[in-house]
Motif scaffolding. Structure first.
Motif, PDB file in Angstrom:
ATOM      1  N   MET A   1      46.100  40.430  41.523  1.00 25.22           N
ATOM      2  CA  MET A   1      46.294  40.071  40.131  1.00 25.22           C
ATOM      3  C   MET A   1      45.533  38.770  39.844  1.00 25.22           C
ATOM      4  O   MET A   1      45.527  37.847  40.654  1.00 25.22           O
ATOM      5  N   TYR A   2      44.917  38.723  38.676  1.00 24.67           N
ATOM      6  CA  TYR A   2      44.167  37.527  38.292  1.00 24.67           C
ATOM      7  C   TYR A   2      45.094  36.420  37.813  1.00 24.67           C
ATOM      8  O   TYR A   2      46.004  36.644  37.023  1.00 24.67           O
ATOM      9  N   VAL A   3      44.836  35.220  38.292  1.00 29.78           N
ATOM     10  CA  VAL A   3      45.547  34.030  37.824  1.00 29.78           C
ATOM     11  C   VAL A   3      44.705  33.375  36.735  1.00 29.78           C
ATOM     12  O   VAL A   3      45.217  32.978  35.706  1.00 29.78           O
ATOM     13  N   CYS A   4      43.400  33.296  36.969  1.00 29.82           N
ATOM     14  CA  CYS A   4      42.464  32.690  36.019  1.00 29.82           C
ATOM     15  C   CYS A   4      41.462  33.750  35.578  1.00 29.82           C
ATOM     16  O   CYS A   4      40.579  34.134  36.348  1.00 29.82           O
ATOM     17  N   SER A   5      41.624  34.210  34.362  1.00 26.70           N
ATOM     18  CA  SER A   5      40.707  35.239  33.867  1.00 26.70           C
ATOM     19  C   SER A   5      39.357  34.649  33.465  1.00 26.70           C
ATOM     20  O   SER A   5      38.355  35.360  33.449  1.00 26.70           O
ATOM     21  N   CYS A   6      39.307  33.360  33.187  1.00 29.94           N
ATOM     22  CA  CYS A   6      38.041  32.724  32.814  1.00 29.94           C
ATOM     23  C   CYS A   6      37.028  32.783  33.961  1.00 29.94           C
ATOM     24  O   CYS A   6      35.838  32.992  33.739  1.00 29.94           O
ATOM     25  N   PHE A   7      37.516  32.576  35.183  1.00 28.95           N
ATOM     26  CA  PHE A   7      36.623  32.546  36.341  1.00 28.95           C
ATOM     27  C   PHE A   7      36.919  33.643  37.355  1.00 28.95           C
ATOM     28  O   PHE A   7      36.346  33.656  38.438  1.00 28.95           O
ATOM     29  N   VAL A   9      39.624  34.268  39.176  1.00 25.87           N
ATOM     30  CA  VAL A   9      40.301  33.796  40.384  1.00 25.87           C
ATOM     31  C   VAL A   9      41.620  34.547  40.532  1.00 25.87           C
ATOM     32  O   VAL A   9      42.423  34.593  39.604  1.00 25.87           O
ATOM     33  N   THR A  10      41.812  35.116  41.709  1.00 21.52           N
ATOM     34  CA  THR A  10      43.011  35.915  41.952  1.00 21.52           C
ATOM     35  C   THR A  10      44.132  35.079  42.559  1.00 21.52           C
ATOM     36  O   THR A  10      43.905  33.969  43.059  1.00 21.52           O
ATOM     37  N   GLU A  11      45.319  35.657  42.531  1.00 24.96           N
ATOM     38  CA  GLU A  11      46.486  35.024  43.135  1.00 24.96           C
ATOM     39  C   GLU A  11      46.244  34.792  44.630  1.00 24.96           C
ATOM     40  O   GLU A  11      46.592  33.739  45.161  1.00 24.96           O
ATOM     41  N   GLN A  12      45.632  35.760  45.296  1.00 22.99           N
ATOM     42  CA  GLN A  12      45.361  35.624  46.727  1.00 22.99           C
ATOM     43  C   GLN A  12      44.386  34.481  47.003  1.00 22.99           C
ATOM     44  O   GLN A  12      44.543  33.748  47.972  1.00 22.99           O
ATOM     45  N   GLN A  13      43.392  34.302  46.145  1.00 22.79           N
ATOM     46  CA  GLN A  13      42.446  33.201  46.328  1.00 22.79           C
ATOM     47  C   GLN A  13      43.155  31.854  46.202  1.00 22.79           C
ATOM     48  O   GLN A  13      42.883  30.930  46.975  1.00 22.79           O
ATOM     49  N   VAL A  14      44.066  31.727  45.238  1.00 20.11           N
ATOM     50  CA  VAL A  14      44.827  30.486  45.078  1.00 20.11           C
ATOM     51  C   VAL A  14      45.671  30.248  46.326  1.00 20.11           C
ATOM     52  O   VAL A  14      45.719  29.134  46.860  1.00 20.11           O
ATOM     53  N   LYS A  15      46.318  31.302  46.842  1.00 26.39           N
ATOM     54  CA  LYS A  15      47.135  31.169  48.055  1.00 26.39           C
ATOM     55  C   LYS A  15      46.267  30.761  49.246  1.00 26.39           C
ATOM     56  O   LYS A  15      46.687  29.948  50.066  1.00 26.39           O
ATOM     57  N   ASP A  16      45.077  31.325  49.338  1.00 22.72           N
ATOM     58  CA  ASP A  16      44.173  30.982  50.432  1.00 22.72           C
ATOM     59  C   ASP A  16      43.744  29.518  50.369  1.00 22.72           C
ATOM     60  O   ASP A  16      43.710  28.819  51.389  1.00 22.72           O
ATOM     61  N   HIS A  17      43.433  29.036  49.165  1.00 24.07           N
ATOM     62  CA  HIS A  17      43.051  27.630  49.001  1.00 24.07           C
ATOM     63  C   HIS A  17      44.232  26.712  49.326  1.00 24.07           C
ATOM     64  O   HIS A  17      44.052  25.660  49.942  1.00 24.07           O
ATOM     65  N   ALA A  18      45.434  27.122  48.928  1.00 34.21           N
ATOM     66  CA  ALA A  18      46.630  26.328  49.231  1.00 34.21           C
ATOM     67  C   ALA A  18      46.868  26.280  50.741  1.00 34.21           C
ATOM     68  O   ALA A  18      47.194  25.232  51.288  1.00 34.21           O
ATOM     69  N   ALA A  19      46.670  27.407  51.412  1.00 34.66           N
ATOM     70  CA  ALA A  19      46.841  27.453  52.865  1.00 34.66           C
ATOM     71  C   ALA A  19      45.806  26.586  53.576  1.00 34.66           C
ATOM     72  O   ALA A  19      46.071  26.044  54.648  1.00 34.66           O
ATOM     73  N   ALA A  20      44.651  26.426  52.933  1.00 32.37           N
ATOM     74  CA  ALA A  20      43.585  25.599  53.505  1.00 32.37           C
ATOM     75  C   ALA A  20      43.776  24.111  53.201  1.00 32.37           C
ATOM     76  O   ALA A  20      42.978  23.283  53.631  1.00 32.37           O
ATOM     77  N   GLY A  21      44.829  23.770  52.430  1.00 30.79           N
ATOM     78  CA  GLY A  21      45.128  22.361  52.191  1.00 30.79           C
ATOM     79  C   GLY A  21      45.116  21.893  50.754  1.00 30.79           C
ATOM     80  O   GLY A  21      45.409  20.737  50.487  1.00 30.79           O
TER      81      GLY A  21
END
Length: 80
Positions: A1-7, A9-21
């Protein structure tokens, strides 16, 4: 699912960035641009990150304990 439709960015991408710090919406934005256009996704990103899940950035950068107000500074006279 998209979190940011402008760019796109998916929910999984946000989770991945959060997991990376990435601990804040600003850090997520730096990593993915999410939240930098219309801003409609910032609250969703905040909710995904939660509260208190990441240590304070300043303490991580310094990697030391804060100096107390009563600590003496070398070279300065002590107060009476």
């Amino acid at each position: 699912m998209y979190v940011c439709s402008c760019f796109g960015v998916t929910e999984q991408q946000v989770k991945d960035h959060a997991a990376a710090g990435a601990c804040t919406p600003r850090q997520i934005a730096s990593a993915s641009k999410a939240g930098t256009d219309c801003g409609g996704c910032v609250r969703t990103i905040q909710a995904m990150l939660g509260r208190g899940a990441c240590p304070r950035r300043e303490l991580l950068e310094r990697k030391q304990t804060p100096v107390t107000a009563t600590a003496s500074v070398e070279g300065l006279p002590e107060a009476a």
